[in-house]
Write an enzyme that holds these catalytic residues in place. Structure first.
Site, PDB file in Angstrom:
ATOM      1  N   TYR A  51       0.900  -1.122   0.044  1.00 45.48           N
ATOM      2  CA  TYR A  51       0.067  -0.031   0.007  1.00 45.48           C
ATOM      3  C   TYR A  51       0.852   1.269   0.079  1.00 45.48           C
ATOM      4  O   TYR A  51       0.486   2.554  -0.338  1.00 45.48           O
ATOM      5  CB  TYR A  51      -0.797  -0.005   1.363  1.00 45.48           C
ATOM      6  CG  TYR A  51      -1.803  -1.310   1.464  1.00 45.48           C
ATOM      7  CD1 TYR A  51      -1.951  -2.323   0.434  1.00 45.48           C
ATOM      8  CD2 TYR A  51      -2.363  -1.461   2.686  1.00 45.48           C
ATOM      9  CE1 TYR A  51      -2.778  -2.978   0.679  1.00 45.48           C
ATOM     10  CE2 TYR A  51      -3.441  -2.519   2.856  1.00 45.48           C
ATOM     11  CZ  TYR A  51      -3.510  -3.285   1.866  1.00 45.48           C
ATOM     12  OH  TYR A  51      -4.437  -4.494   2.286  1.00 45.48           O
ATOM     13  N   HIS A 107       1.120 -11.432   2.103  1.00 48.82           N
ATOM     14  CA  HIS A 107       0.053 -10.725   1.526  1.00 48.82           C
ATOM     15  C   HIS A 107      -0.750 -11.676   0.436  1.00 48.82           C
ATOM     16  O   HIS A 107      -1.878 -11.472   0.268  1.00 48.82           O
ATOM     17  CB  HIS A 107       0.474  -9.543   0.853  1.00 48.82           C
ATOM     18  CG  HIS A 107      -0.408  -8.390   0.661  1.00 48.82           C
ATOM     19  ND1 HIS A 107      -0.302  -7.063   0.350  1.00 48.82           N
ATOM     20  CD2 HIS A 107      -1.949  -8.353   0.493  1.00 48.82           C
ATOM     21  CE1 HIS A 107      -1.292  -6.552   0.161  1.00 48.82           C
ATOM     22  NE2 HIS A 107      -2.305  -7.377   0.376  1.00 48.82           N
TER      23      HIS A 107
END
Length: 303
Positions: A51, A107
């Site tokens: 992010y 992730h």
């Protein structure tokens, strides 16, 4: 507002609702929105290496004045810029301005396989070193989780996955598998029926529950997700919505209401599948027609 702590398989616990920072613009916007979430009562902040906003989230966490023990921080190894796990966790700790991470996730399964034994062992090492309290996975299916469990010395504590009524039928076996193996499910995009699937079959049962409970539709969807036993990750730039999300912890759906939403979600999934089949068939027919036309133009007899 009973968003209680949920026990993890390693003896730690996780707040059952968290503020997610995915898709929030990097910079002051992330910092401001995390600050707002903390101010209304969120104590669980979720970010990720990919992010690129860990530092902004960390700044808001630091400026909140909360003691470290009073805030739960999740971040993820995303394989960003080809960095290894050792370097990535050091960067994440520095970006967030903390000495340890509460929950560190892989992730996506793509970042664990094919060298999954080595990489998971590295995460286990981070936990043993005290750099992270709990370790887990994200976007893993049953098959990948089974492979991981076969060699893991420390089980994943959490699997963070896409979960909303339109994918529930597809994800239900994974939820059951995770329950049996003591892995907590963490749900993202629970509000998809409102944010990008308006007009689908789920609308009617959700509206009916909202009317009975004098609640909003987003609150009903969060209560439905909670009823599935999942930790919820949600987000909003609006303070009033965040307050509503926290208030949704008080809502209790009837069994028949949950089932009605389940069935509507399955119906919506079938409609989408049928639409995909039709689109694929149309593409094949179009490609075939183009091919026949080209052959005819070139004088090639294919019949």
């Amino acid at each position: 507002m009973p968003w209680d702590l949920i026990a993890l398989n390693d003896g730690n616990s996780i707040p059952s609702i968290g503020f997610g920072t995915w898709k929030i613009p990097v910079g002051n916007t992330t910092a401001d929105q995390v600050d707002q979430a903390i101010s209304v009562g969120f104590s669980h902040i979720d970010t990720a290496q990919a992010y690129r906003n860990e530092a902004d989230a960390g700044r808001a966490i630091h400026e909140s004045g909360l003691a470290r023990k009073d805030i739960f921080i999740t971040t993820k190894y995303s394989g960003l810029d080809g960095l290894n796990i050792e370097t990535s966790i050091k960067n994440s700790l520095s970006n967030l301005g903390v000495q340890y991470i509460d929950l560190y996730l892989i992730h996506h399964r793509a970042w664990l396989f094919p060298t999954y034994q080595q990489r998971w062992a590295e995460l286990e090492g981070l936990k043993n070193a005290g750099l992270v309290k709990s370790i887990g996975i994200s976007n893993f299916g049953i098959k990948e989780t089974q492979i991981l469990l076969a060699s893991a010395k420390i089980k994943p504590a959490v699997n963070q996955i896409l979960l909303h009524p339109y994918v529930y039928a597809q994800q239900a076996p994974l939820l059951e598998f995770s329950r049996v193996n003591g892995i907590v499910i963490e749900a993202y995009s629970a509000l998809t029926p409102l944010t990008s699937r308006r007009g689908g079959p789920v609308d009617d049962p959700v509206k009916a529950v909202a009317k009975r409970l004098k609640a909003t539709e987003d609150q009903v969807l969060l209560a439905w997700t909670k009823a599935k036993g999942a930790v919820i990750l949600t987000t909003s730039s609006k303070k009033s919505r965040l307050e509503g999300y926290l208030a949704a912890g008080d809502l209790v759906l009837k069994d028949e209401e949950i089932l009605a939403i389940d069935k509507a979600g399955a119906k919506g999934a079938q409609i989408v599948t049928a639409q995909k089949v039709v689109r694929r068939a149309a593409i094949v027919l179009f490609a075939g027609a183009v091919g026949l036309g080209l052959c005819s133009y070139l004088g090639i007899d294919v019949l």
